[in-house]
Write an enzyme that holds these catalytic residues in place. Structure first.
Site, PDB file in Angstrom:
ATOM      1  N   PHE A 169      14.168 -18.651  27.499  1.00 23.72           N
ATOM      2  CA  PHE A 169      14.406 -17.205  27.397  1.00 23.72           C
ATOM      3  C   PHE A 169      15.201 -16.816  26.147  1.00 23.72           C
ATOM      4  CE2 PHE A 169      14.112 -17.312  32.216  1.00 23.72           C
ATOM      5  CZ  PHE A 169      13.010 -16.489  32.312  1.00 23.72           C
TER       6      PHE A 169
ATOM      7  N   THR B 111       4.969 -19.868  28.695  1.00 24.37           N
ATOM      8  CA  THR B 111       6.262 -19.185  28.525  1.00 24.37           C
ATOM      9  C   THR B 111       7.048 -19.297  29.816  1.00 24.37           C
ATOM     10  OG1 THR B 111       5.567 -17.051  29.457  1.00 24.37           O
ATOM     11  CG2 THR B 111       5.215 -17.405  27.083  1.00 24.37           C
ATOM     12  N   ASP B 112       8.316 -18.973  29.757  1.00 17.79           N
ATOM     13  CA  ASP B 112       9.039 -18.766  31.008  1.00 17.79           C
ATOM     14  C   ASP B 112       8.647 -17.379  31.539  1.00 17.79           C
ATOM     15  OD1 ASP B 112      10.656 -19.064  33.204  1.00 17.79           O
ATOM     16  OD2 ASP B 112      12.401 -19.746  32.090  1.00 17.79           O
ATOM     17  N   TYR B 113       9.112 -17.108  32.728  1.00 19.10           N
ATOM     18  CA  TYR B 113       8.736 -15.933  33.524  1.00 19.10           C
ATOM     19  C   TYR B 113       8.969 -14.614  32.758  1.00 19.10           C
ATOM     20  CZ  TYR B 113       8.273 -13.859  38.263  1.00 19.10           C
ATOM     21  OH  TYR B 113       7.875 -13.197  39.391  1.00 19.10           O
TER      22      TYR B 113
END
Ligand code: NOJ
Length: 760
Positions: free
Chosen positions: A257, A288-290
Site C-alpha cells: 500500500f 495489487t493489494d486490496y
C-alpha cells in the site's frame, strides 16, 4: 446462435482438455505457450482485462469496498479470480459459472489469506519465526496448503516477508521480524511448503510474496503510511526476503500500500518492472493489494484513469478489488497510453498460472466435497500445531528457576487469558475456528483434572470501553465483567494468597495486532498492570505468561516478575503446548526475532544498526545516547532462555585468512551445563570492520540448532565463504571487499564469543 457459440467453445475447451490430459509436469513450456497463444487469440481486450481483475465475495474483507454483480461479471468474462471465499461448495458454484457460462470458459483462481494455517491454526508468524526451525515452518506451510486446497483454494496471499523494526506496527505479527537473513530463509521455507516446486499436485497452491515492497518500514509504525529510504538500505536491509522468495519460485507477488520514492508501489515501475522482473527475473504475476490502485488517487498521483495507467505501465498484472482495469483499461489502450503488449503480457502470465495449476485440464481439480474431512484437522495437523506452539514460545526471564512449575505445589492461574479462546488463533486466521482452540485452562484440566489448581479472572482484558467497542466491532468478543475492576483484583489477590506460586496470564486481544491495528503505547493494558501490581504486593512469586501479537514494553514487568514467558498467539493447540512448557515436559527453545525495546522512545531499535561517529559512552556527554534510558534493548534479537543453561567455548577458526572462492570453518563447543535436556539455537554473526560504505555492527549469517542432554556438549560449525561477506555497495553492486572481519557466535545477538579473520 448463442447456443451454437457456446457449443463451439465447449468443444474447443474439451479439445484443449484432451490435449493437456497427460501428466502436466511432463509437458514443456512450448505446450503451455501454444495453449495460451491459442486461447489469447480468441480473447477480446475486455476479456483480457477481465482476467486481470480479482473480485471479492464472502466473509472477509480488508477494505470498505465489496464487489457487486460478481456472478454477472464472471459470466461476462470480466473476472480472472475471486478472493474471500472457501469451501468446495461455495467455490464450485462460482467455478461452474465461469466454466459453463462465460464465453471462453476460463476457470477462475481462488485466493485467500492462508497466513499461519488455514483450518488448523499455527502460531502467528512472528511466533513461528521464533522457533528458528525452517523445517517446521515449511511443514506448517505445507499443511496449510493441504487444508486450503481441500477447501477449493489454489492461491494463498502468503508469505508476508516485510522486514520491520517498529513494534507499534500491528502487522509485525504477520512476518518474521527484523532480520533480512532469517526473513529470507523463512520466506524460502514457506514458498517451498506451499508450492513444493510442483503446482500439478492437488495439494499445492500458488504462493504470493507480499507486500512488495518495504511495507514494514511505514513511518511511525502506522499502517499504510509513507515509506522513504535510501536504495542502499533497501538493497541491504529490506529487499532480501522478497528476492529470496522470488528465487525460491514464488508464483505471484503482491504490491504494498505504501509509496516508495514518492510513487505508490502499485504504480511504481522501478519496483515492479526494473527491479522485480528485470533485475530479479520474476516470471510470475503481480497482484495489487486490496483496492491499492484506486487508493493511488488519495496518494495524489493522478485521477482514476491516470493511476490505472501508472499501474498498468508499472507492470502490474492483476487488480485486487479495484476494478480499475475493467473501467479504464480499454480506453487507455485505445488512446495509446498503455500498449496492447502490456495487457497481453499481463493476461498471459495469469493464464500461465492457471495452466500450471492444471485448471484448464480440470477446473474442478481443487474442488472435492470429501477432501476437507479427509485433510483438515487431521491428528497429524493438530500434532503439528502443538509442536509449532511449543517451539515458538520464548522464555524471557526465569529467576531462581521458578519454571518449570512443580505440580505438587499450590498454583493459582490468574488473568483473562487463562480461559479466553478467541485470541489464541491470532489475527489473520481467516478460516480458523477459534472455538476449536484449546485454552490454557482446558490444557491444564486435560492433564491434571478439574480441581487441581486455583483460578481467578483478576481483570478484564481491557477497561477502555471505546477501544473495546472498536475491537468488538471486528469480532474480538471482549467482555467486561459485571464485577468492578476492584472486585476482580480483590478476588485475584485472595486467590494468590492461598497459593505458593502465581501464574498471571495476560496480554493483548488478538485484534490489537494485525492489519490496521497499530498502537503508540505497546505496554500491557493499564488495568492488567494494576492487577500485576496488586499480585506483586502479596509477595508470592509470579510467573507472567504473555499472549501478544508483538513485542511489548516490559520494563516494569522485567523488574518485578520472577519469570516471563512469551507465548504469542499460539494457535489451535495453544493451551496444550503451554501446559507442557509450564510443567517442564519440554523446555522452551524459542528466541525472539524482534528486539524488545525498554520503551517506545527507543523505536526503531534493532540489533544490526550502524555505528555512529560517537558511539555510546555513558561517561561522556557528547555521545550517541539518551538522557533517560540506556541504548540497550530490554531483550536483544535472538534472545530466549531455556530451563537448562548453555555455555559456549571459544570460537575456533580453521584459518585466519579467507581467499576468494575459499572457505573458513568457525567451530564452537556448546555445553548443556544445566539439569535438563534442551535445544539451543546457535547463531553466527559477522561484522565487516571497514567498508567502502558503513556496515552494521553485526549481521546474522547462519544458525543451527543443537539438542543436548544435561552434562553433554557438542560442536557446532559454520562454513564461511566470501558469499557471506557480500553486500551492496554505493553503486548497488553486490560485492565482497577485502579487509578485516569479526565473527561472533552465541545464543543471541548480544551475548557472543568473537574471533577475527581477514578477507584477502
Ligand atoms: C489486505 C492485506 O494488506 C493483504 O495482506 C491481504 O492479503 C489482502 N488484504 C487480501 O485480504
Amino acid at each position: 446462435m448463442k447456443k451454437i457459440l457456446n457449443l463451439l467453445f465447449l468443444s474447443l475447451l474439451l479439445s484443449n482438455i484432451i490435449s493437456c490430459s497427460q501428466n502436466k509436469t511432463s509437458k514443456s513450456d512450448a505446450d503451455m505457450d501454444r495453449f495460451v497463444d491459442d486461447l489469447m487469440s480468441k480473447m477480446t481486450l475486455e476479456e483480457k482485462l477481465g482476467q486481470m481483475t480479482q473480485l471479492v465475495v464472502g466473509f472477509d474483507t480488508t477494505g470498505p469496498v465489496m464487489s457487486k454483480d460478481v456472478e454477472e461479471k464472471i459470466k461476462a468474462g470480466l473476472a480472472g479470480s475471486v478472493l474471500g471465499i472457501y469451501t468446495p461448495e461455495a467455490i464450485r458454484k462460482l467455478q461452474k459459472i465461469a466454466v459453463d457460462n462465460s464465453r471462453l470458459k476460463i476457470p477462475l483462481l481462488f485466493g485467500y489469506d492462508v497466513i499461519h494455517g488455514h483450518r488448523t491454526i499455527f502460531p502467528i508468524n512472528l511466533g513461528l519465526a521464533a522457533s528458528w526451525d525452517l523445517d517446521l515452518i515449511e511443514r506448517t506451510a505445507r499443511a496449510a496448503a493441504e487444508e486450503a486446497s481441500a477447501d477449493g483454494l489454489n492461491w494463498t496471499f502468503s508469505p508476508m516477508v516485510d522486514i520491520t523494526r517498529d513494534p507499534r506496527w500491528g502487522r509485525v505479527s504477520e512476518g518474521a521480524g527484523e532480520d533480512a537473513y532469517l526473513g529470507s530463509r523463512i520466506a524460502e521455507a514457506m514458498v517451498k511448503g506451499y508450492e513444493q516446486n510442483d503446482l500439478s499436485k492437488d495439494n499445492t497452491i500458488l504462493s504470493c510474496v507480499k507486500h512488495f515492497g518495504l511495507y514494514g518500514a511505514s513511518e511511525a509504525g502506522r499502517d499504510y503510511n509513507t515509506v522513504d529510504m535510501s536504495r542502499l538500505r533497501m538493497y541491504n536491509e529490506y529487499l532480501p526476503p522478497y528476492k529470496a522468495a522470488v528465487e525460491a519460485g514464488s508464483s505471484t507477488v503482491m504490491t504494498s500500500f505504501n509509496e516508495v520514492e514518492g510513487m505508490p508501489a502499485s504504480g511504481n515501475k522501478w519496483m515492479m518492472t526494473d527491479l522485480l522482473r528485470n533485475e530479479w527475473g520474476f516470471g510470475g504475476f503481480i497482484v495489487t493489494d486490496y483496492t491499492a490502485i484506486p487508493e493511488m488517487v488519495n496518494h495524489g498521483v493522478g485521477d482514476s484513469s491516470k493511476v490505472t495507467e501508472l499501474s498498468l505501465n508499472a507492470g502490474v498484472d492483476m487488480d485486487m478489488v479495484g476494478e480499475m482495469f475493467l473501467k479504464f483499461g480499454a480506453e487507455l489502450v485505445q488512446s495509446g497510453r498503455v500498449s496492447g503488449k502490456m495487457i497481453n503480457d499481463a493476461c498471459r502470465r495469469i493464464l500461465e498460472a492457471k495452466y500450471k495449476l492444471g485448471l484448464f485440464e480440470n477446473p474442478y481439480r481443487y474442488i472435492d466435497e470429501n477432501r476437507p474431512k479427509e485433510r483438515s484437522f487431521t491428528p497429524e495437523k493438530l500434532a503439528l500445531s502443538k509442536e509449532a506452539a511449543v517451539k515458538s514460545m520464548v522464555l524471557l526471564k526465569n529467576d531462581g528457576d521458578i519454571l518449570p512449575l512443580d505440580p505438587t505445589r499450590k498454583i493459582a492461574f490468574i488473568g483473562p487469558q487463562v480461559e479466553r479462546k478467541r485470541d489464541l488463533i491470532g489475527s489473520w486466521s481467516a478460516a480458523g475456528d477459534w472455538t476449536q482452540a484449546v485454552s490454557l485452562r482446558e490444557g491444564l484440566e486435560k492433564k491434571f483434572g478439574k480441581n487441581k489448581f486455583l483460578y481467578a479472572q483478576g481483570a478484564n482484558l481491557l477497561e477502555d470501553t471505546a477501544l473495546v467497542k472498536k475491537l468488538n466491532d471486528f469480532g474480538s468478543l471482549i467482555e467486561i465483567s459485571n464485577k468492578s475492576p476492584r472486585q476482580l483484583i480483590q478476588e485475584a489477590v485472595q486467590t494468590a494468597q492461598r497459593a505458593d506460586v502465581v501464574v498471571a496470564v495476560l496480554g493483548e486481544a488478538f485484534s490489537m495486532s494485525g492489519e490496521a491495528a497499530c498502537r503508540t503505547d505497546i505496554g500491557l493494558p493499564e488495568n492488567q498492570k494494576e492487577l500485576l501490581k496488586a499480585l506483586k504486593e502479596t509477595g508470592k512469586p509470579i510467573v507472567l505468561v504473555l499472549m501478544t501479537g508483538r513485542p511489548l514494553t516490559l520494563t516494569w514487568e522485567n523488574d518485578n516478575m520472577n519469570a516471563i514467558l512469551e507465548t504469542w498467539f499460539a494457535g489451535t493447540r495453544a493451551g496444550d503446548a503451554l501446559t507442557d512448557i509450564l510443567f517442564g515436559d519440554v523446555s522452551p527453545s524459542g528466541k525472539i526475532t524482534m528486539t524488545f525495546p525498554r520503551n517506545v522512545g527507543q523505536i526503531p531499535i534493532y540489533y544490526n544498526h550502524k555505528n555512529t561517529g560517537r558511539p555510546v559512552n555513558e561517561n561522556e556527554k557528547y555521545t550517541s545516547k539518551y538522557l533517560d534510558v540506556s541504548n540497550e534493548p530490554l531483550y536483544p534479537f535472538g534472545y530466549g532462555l531455556s530451563y537448562t543453561e548453555f555455555t559456549y567455548g571459544d570460537i575456533r577458526l580453521s584459518a585466519d585468512k579467507l581467499v576468494p572462492g575459499g572457505k573458513i570453518t568457525a567451530t564452537i563447543t556448546v555445553a548443556n551445563a544445566g539439569k535438563r535436556a534442551g535445544t539451543e539455537t546457535v547463531q553466527l554473526y559477522i561484522r565487516d570492520v571497514v567498508g567502502s560504505v558503513t556496515r552494521p555492527v553485526k549481521e546474522l549469517k547462519g544458525f543451527k540448532q543443537i539438542t543436548l542432554q544435561p552434562g553433554k556438549s557438542g560442536s557446532v560449525s559454520f562454513e564461511i565463504s566470501d558469499n557471506d561477506l557480500k553486500f551492496y555497495n554505493a553503486d548497488l553492486k553486490y560485492v565482497v571487499e577485502p579487509g578485516d572481519f569479526t565473527v561472533f557466535i552465541g545464543g543471541n545477538s548480544r551475548d557472543v564469543k568473537q574471533a577475527d579473520f581477514r578477507m584477502e
